[in-house]
Design a protein around this motif. Structure first.
Motif, short mmCIF file in Angstrom:
data_model
loop_
_atom_site.label_atom_id
_atom_site.label_comp_id
_atom_site.label_asym_id
_atom_site.label_seq_id
_atom_site.Cartn_x
_atom_site.Cartn_y
_atom_site.Cartn_z
N GLU A 77 145.61 26.92 21.45
CA GLU A 77 144.75 28.10 21.32
C GLU A 77 144.86 28.99 22.54
O GLU A 77 144.97 30.21 22.43
N THR A 78 144.87 28.39 23.74
CA THR A 78 145.01 29.16 24.98
C THR A 78 146.35 29.87 25.02
O THR A 78 146.44 31.05 25.40
N ASP A 81 146.33 32.82 22.64
CA ASP A 81 145.55 33.93 23.20
C ASP A 81 146.35 34.68 24.26
O ASP A 81 146.35 35.91 24.30
N SER A 84 149.01 36.72 22.62
CA SER A 84 148.41 37.90 21.98
C SER A 84 148.16 39.00 23.02
O SER A 84 148.45 40.17 22.77
N LEU A 85 147.65 38.61 24.18
CA LEU A 85 147.42 39.60 25.25
C LEU A 85 148.74 40.21 25.71
O LEU A 85 148.84 41.41 25.93
#
Length: 182
Positions: A77-78, A81, A84-85
């Motif tokens: 998940e990290t 994320d 995505s950034l």
């Protein structure tokens, strides 16, 4: 009547003896059919127990792996994320590049206009001084065509550049497909 009663009792005893023998033979036949079935059932139960033991061992072996799944999902998940950034930053950079190429295209058009006007002015001045307006006009046209060709080539390079976009509402990176490029 005693004799009739005795005969009746003998017949009843014979019937009961016959029923007893038939019952014994039936039980013997039934037992002979049940023994193989019980053996098969016993074999099936043994196989089922072996399978259950194997499943129990597998579950025990999976215990540590299952305990590692939750931390691993947290790391995934990290990572997603962070990716995505990064993709959002790439989208911003591509937007800046698009703006710069648009500005470069406008600058090229402006330079083309300035060169064309300066060339026309020089050509007019030379034509007045030397009286060769036709030759100077032809050179001016060639120079104008060369500048236009260079501007069109630069513009085509900018238009041919494939810019991938990031959908602003979903946050996912969208890759171009063969259909999009056709």
């Amino acid at each position: 009547m005693d004799l009739a009663l005795d005969i009746l009792l003998i017949i009843l005893v014979a019937v009961f003896a016959w029923v007893g023998v038939e019952l014994a033979l039936t039980v013997k036949k039934a037992r002979a059919g049940l023994v193989p079935m019980l053996d098969e059932l016993d074999t099936t139960v043994k196989k089922a127990n072996a399978t259950i033991d194997s499943v129990d061992k597998t579950i025990q072996d999976l215990g540590p792996a299952v305990q590692e799944v939750q931390p691993l999902l947290g790391k995934v998940e990290t990572t997603v994320d962070a990716l995505s950034l990064d993709l959002l930053h790439v989208n911003d950079i591509l937007g800046d590049v698009s703006t710069m190429t648009g500005t470069a295209s406008k600058a090229t058009e402006s330079v083309t206009g300035v060169v064309e006007k300066a060339s026309h002015a020089v050509n007019s001045a030379v034509a007045k001084v030397t009286g060769r307006a036709d030759a100077a006009a032809a050179r001016l046209e060639r120079a104008k065509d060369d500048v236009e060709d260079a501007a069109n080539a630069a513009k085509a390079d900018v238009e041919d550049a494939v810019v991938e976009t990031v959908s602003s509402d979903s946050g996912y990176f969208t890759y171009p497909t063969d259909r999009d490029q056709s």
